[in-house]
Design a protein around this motif. Structure first.
Motif, PDB file in Angstrom:
ATOM      1  N   GLU A   3     -12.283   9.107   8.201  1.00 62.29           N
ATOM      2  CA  GLU A   3     -13.296  10.119   8.441  1.00 62.29           C
ATOM      3  C   GLU A   3     -14.544   9.785   7.646  1.00 62.29           C
ATOM      4  O   GLU A   3     -14.478   9.461   6.460  1.00 62.29           O
ATOM      5  CB  GLU A   3     -12.765  11.494   8.017  1.00 62.29           C
ATOM      6  N   THR A   4     -15.703   9.834   8.314  1.00 64.24           N
ATOM      7  CA  THR A   4     -16.953   9.569   7.621  1.00 64.24           C
ATOM      8  C   THR A   4     -17.979  10.613   8.054  1.00 64.24           C
ATOM      9  O   THR A   4     -18.260  10.750   9.256  1.00 64.24           O
ATOM     10  CB  THR A   4     -17.457   8.137   7.880  1.00 64.24           C
ATOM     11  N   GLY A  22     -15.297   1.137  20.130  1.00 66.14           N
ATOM     12  CA  GLY A  22     -14.313   1.435  21.156  1.00 66.14           C
ATOM     13  C   GLY A  22     -13.157   2.314  20.728  1.00 66.14           C
ATOM     14  O   GLY A  22     -12.362   2.752  21.567  1.00 66.14           O
ATOM     15  N   ALA A  23     -13.030   2.599  19.448  1.00 67.17           N
ATOM     16  CA  ALA A  23     -11.938   3.450  18.966  1.00 67.17           C
ATOM     17  C   ALA A  23     -12.194   4.917  19.337  1.00 67.17           C
ATOM     18  O   ALA A  23     -13.336   5.362  19.401  1.00 67.17           O
ATOM     19  CB  ALA A  23     -11.798   3.315  17.455  1.00 67.17           C
ATOM     20  N   LYS A  24     -11.125   5.667  19.576  1.00 65.92           N
ATOM     21  CA  LYS A  24     -11.258   7.078  19.889  1.00 65.92           C
ATOM     22  C   LYS A  24     -11.761   7.846  18.660  1.00 65.92           C
ATOM     23  O   LYS A  24     -11.390   7.542  17.532  1.00 65.92           O
ATOM     24  CB  LYS A  24      -9.910   7.648  20.343  1.00 65.92           C
ATOM     25  N   TRP A  25     -12.603   8.847  18.909  1.00 60.36           N
ATOM     26  CA  TRP A  25     -13.136   9.620  17.799  1.00 60.36           C
ATOM     27  C   TRP A  25     -13.485  11.025  18.281  1.00 60.36           C
ATOM     28  O   TRP A  25     -13.595  11.282  19.472  1.00 60.36           O
ATOM     29  CB  TRP A  25     -14.369   8.945  17.194  1.00 60.36           C
ATOM     30  N   HIS A  26     -13.596  11.932  17.332  1.00 61.34           N
ATOM     31  CA  HIS A  26     -14.028  13.283  17.638  1.00 61.34           C
ATOM     32  C   HIS A  26     -14.823  13.822  16.456  1.00 61.34           C
ATOM     33  O   HIS A  26     -14.823  13.240  15.364  1.00 61.34           O
ATOM     34  CB  HIS A  26     -12.835  14.200  17.939  1.00 61.34           C
ATOM     35  N   GLY A  46     -26.199  12.854  24.057  1.00 54.50           N
ATOM     36  CA  GLY A  46     -25.374  12.099  24.985  1.00 54.50           C
ATOM     37  C   GLY A  46     -23.994  11.935  24.404  1.00 54.50           C
ATOM     38  O   GLY A  46     -23.636  12.579  23.412  1.00 54.50           O
ATOM     39  N   GLU A  47     -23.202  11.056  25.002  1.00 57.26           N
ATOM     40  CA  GLU A  47     -21.827  10.886  24.546  1.00 57.26           C
ATOM     41  C   GLU A  47     -21.755  10.465  23.081  1.00 57.26           C
ATOM     42  O   GLU A  47     -20.927  10.962  22.320  1.00 57.26           O
ATOM     43  CB  GLU A  47     -21.109   9.852  25.420  1.00 57.26           C
TER      44      GLU A  47
END
Length: 232
Positions: A172-173, A210-214, A185-186
């Motif tokens: 987490e950052t 390319g890693a998933k993040w939220h 945007g995305e």
């Protein structure tokens, strides 16, 4: 102490300053397009006088307004200089723009250090890399290097975290700001902050290779003072 009128007032601040003993970098620029635009980056250790656990903290400023900032401190109380000093997030690393390692904050103490491992300074580009591995005690962490690249003519700052874990885990950052963050945007966002001189905006992009993040956004409690937004 001397009155400020007696201090030398020659020349201007340089494009960059590096205070190696303290582990602090400051970058500056001025252009017709971007105005005054500056940044700062902190190394050092977590045992300094009046210390916050904030190794790797960065600041981005437009003129005199910090858009991404060090949220500063809290109102001191009876626990501030006790073993409970780092319970409040304004003093521990949760309230700062520094990584969290699989749920673990930075540790306190003189032995918790960050090292400047690489620098490069030119008229157009500054780059400085910090090894932040020593700031954490989580055994999952094998290495963490945070690099700031400041592209002066473009008024652009890049923060890059390269992390290696011994096993799968969360990384987490966050950003810390007193402004409002809007999504464009995305992966594109803008920080909007109202000042007495008008509204200022700072656009930023998230790239996770390319890693998933939220994202989650919250106010950091800071009784009797302005509460910064933690965006992570």
């Amino acid at each position: 102490l001397y009155p400020t009128d007696h201090l030398p007032q020659t020349g201007v601040f340089p494009a960059h300053s590096l205070f190696e003993d303290a582990g602090i970098y400051i970058g500056r620029s001025h252009s017709e397009q971007n105005g005054h635009f500056g940044t700062a980056f902190k190394a050092g250790h977590n045992g300094e006088e009046h210390n916050h656990n904030d190794l790797g903290q960065f600041i981005i400023a437009l003129g005199s307004t910090q858009m991404v900032q060090d949220p500063a401190g809290k109102v001191y109380d009876l626990e501030t200089f006790t073993a409970k000093r780092y319970n409040p997030p304004m003093l521990n690393s949760y309230g700062h723009a520094v990584p969290m390692i699989d749920g673990t904050l930075q540790a306190a103490g003189r032995e918790r250090t960050s090292k400047i491992v690489r620098t490069s300074f030119t008229d157009e580009l500054d780059a400085i890399a910090l090894d932040l591995t020593g700031a954490y005690t989580n055994a999952i962490l094998k290495s963490l290097v945070r690099e700031m690249t400041y592209r002066r003519p473009k008024g652009k700052v890049e923060i890059s975290d390269r992390v290696e874990y011994a096993r799968a885990g969360r990384f987490e950052t966050p950003l810390s700001t007193y402004g409002k963050i809007e999504r464009l945007g995305e992966n594109d966002f803008v920080i909007v902050r109202e000042t007495k001189n008008g509204v200022k905006r700072l656009a930023f992009t998230v790239d996770t290779q390319g890693a998933k993040w939220h994202v989650k956004e919250e106010k950091i409690p800071n009784p009797k003072r302005t509460e910064p937004t933690r965006w992570a």
